[in-house]
Design an enzyme around this catalytic site. Structure first.
Site, PDB file in Angstrom:
ATOM      1  N   GLN A   1       0.867  -1.239  -0.001  1.00 16.56           N
ATOM      2  CA  GLN A   1      -0.302   0.044  -0.206  1.00 16.56           C
ATOM      3  C   GLN A   1       1.483   1.341   0.080  1.00 16.56           C
ATOM      4  OE1 GLN A   1      -3.326   0.931  -0.138  1.00 16.56           O
ATOM      5  NE2 GLN A   1      -3.997  -1.187  -0.649  1.00 16.56           N
TER       6      GLN A   1
ATOM      7  N   HIS B   1      -0.660  -3.841  -9.703  1.00 10.43           N
ATOM      8  CA  HIS B   1      -1.884  -3.707  -9.404  1.00 10.43           C
ATOM      9  C   HIS B   1      -2.019  -2.404  -8.618  1.00 10.43           C
ATOM     10  CE1 HIS B   1      -4.686  -5.877  -6.992  1.00 10.43           C
ATOM     11  NE2 HIS B   1      -3.629  -6.341  -6.473  1.00 10.43           N
TER      12      HIS B   1
ATOM     13  N   CYS C   1      -9.958  -7.834  -0.065  1.00 13.96           N
ATOM     14  CA  CYS C   1      -9.631  -9.317   0.048  1.00 13.96           C
ATOM     15  C   CYS C   1     -10.655  -9.450   0.911  1.00 13.96           C
ATOM     16  CB  CYS C   1      -8.397  -9.827   0.439  1.00 13.96           C
ATOM     17  SG  CYS C   1      -6.881  -9.495  -0.842  1.00 13.96           S
TER      18      CYS C   1
END
Length: 380
Positions: free
Chosen positions: A178, A200, A322
């Site tokens: 992150q 991504h 997730c």
């Protein structure tokens, strides 16, 4: 469309998509093949590895390509633990790790490893003193997230790395998924041995990532079958994805001058959210990444808010992508000492360098319509 779910995934840069398409259609050879097509593909991988290494200030031989953050965390955590288990079986981590790391620790516990989960303060962080207190003679790994994916809290990685330099037998793994391109982290100066990245999250394509493995460090592979990636990650390489990832990382680092703009956007959004009835801010105002804001509307169902905003073509999320479809309260917010009601109603807004003030103003305008309707239902 107003896209405010960049911590889940970013939109690939157009140049990245074009690079992927060109490489996939022109340089489609297997990099392990001995003919010219194979050697061309192998050359592109080597060039990409060099470019990524230069951007991070590390050696090309320290970059291992993976399928993304989950695989990177699993290789780093399980591979290091299994390789070092003859020296000890104690690992230190925190209660606010990404699920891909947290569940790797759970698996290691089943294998007989002893994992210490450090509690976090009300801002979701830990201290150097906490880490030092838990170090034992059999400690082999300290593993931590750099920027929390739900709240944006920045953990004191550099300071912990400095501490661990006095314990050369302990490996330091950092999940930088992150933080990369948004929150600077110097791998060498921070004493990091293993570091996880995912394409991504910086406008690359899904299914690609890389792991920094300090030169000279030997860890166990999770699966076998080929000599690719220094035998640490067997399998035919995703050449097009790797080349596209290197381009995405370069383009993202080139936007470094926009970080102050992100910080101002975050400050303004928090200020506006505080003015809304029923809203409480979960992210720390300081010591936080410039692109993540987490807030709750206690009593309101977060999925209702997400879908109401989706109907207006505005996209936000709850928890980690997730685990966002799970109905349980956020374990990160619970770990911060927040009530179950707040942990059940967390909303995450996350920016990219393309996010504008006008988009956030529109987001707030829609919330001003949605929230009173929700609170009326909750209070009725």
């Amino acid at each position: 469309m107003i896209y405010l779910d960049n911590s889940a995934t970013t939109k690939p840069f157009q140049e990245v998509i074009e690079t992927y398409a060109k490489v996939a259609s022109t340089y489609f050879g297997n990099p392990s093949s001995l003919h010219s097509l194979g050697m061309q593909a192998e050359g592109l991988i080597g060039e990409s590895r060099n470019r990524i290494a230069r951007l991070l200030g590390v050696g090309a031989n320290e970059i291992i390509f993976t399928s993304g953050g989950t695989e990177g965390n699993n290789i780093a955590i399980k591979g290091a633990a299994r390789a070092k288990q003859n020296r000890g079986k104690h690992i230190i981590t925190t209660r606010v790790e990404h699920p891909s790391a947290d569940e790797a620790f759970v698996q290691l516990e089943k294998e007989g490893f002893d994992v210490t989960y450090l509690p976090v303060d009300q801002e979701g962080s830990v201290s150097v003193e906490q880490v030092k207190k838990e170090i034992r003679s059999d400690t082999i790994i300290v593993s931590m997230i750099h920027v929390n994916n739900e709240t944006g809290t920045i953990l004191p990685i550099k300071e912990i790395g400095q501490l661990l330099k006095s314990y050369p037998q302990i490996l330091f793994h950092v999940d930088h998924v992150q933080g990369v391109t948004k929150v600077p982290l110097e791998l060498r100066k921070s004493g990091i041995d293993l570091c996880t990245f995912s394409a991504h999250k910086f406008h690359g394509l899904k299914g690609n990532g890389f792991l920094f493995v300090r030169e000279g460090l030997r860890i166990d592979a999770l699966f076998h079958g080929g000599a690719q990636e220094s035998r640490l990650r067997a399998g035919t390489e995703n050449v097009a994805g790797i080349v596209a990832m290197a381009k995405a990382l370069r383009l993202s680092f080139e936007q470094d001058n926009k970080r102050k703009e992100l910080e101002q956007l975050r400050h303004n959004l928090i200020t506006q959210l505080k003015e809304l009835e029923g809203v409480v801010i979960n992210s720390p105002e300081h010591n936080a990444a410039p692109h993540i804001v987490n807030f709750s509307i206690p009593g309101a169902k977060p999925e209702v808010i997400v879908q109401s905003l989706t109907a207006k073509d505005i996209y936000v999320s709850t928890k980690s992508a997730c685990s966002s479809k799970a109905s349980e309260p956020s374990r990160v917010l619970l770990a911060m000492g927040l009530s179950e009601e707040r942990a059940n109603s967390g909303i995450r807004v996350s920016f990219s360098f393309e996010t504008t003030a006008a988009e956030l103003d529109q987001f707030i305008a829609e919330l001003k319509v949605i929230i009173p309707e929700l609170l009326e239902v909750v209070n009725s």
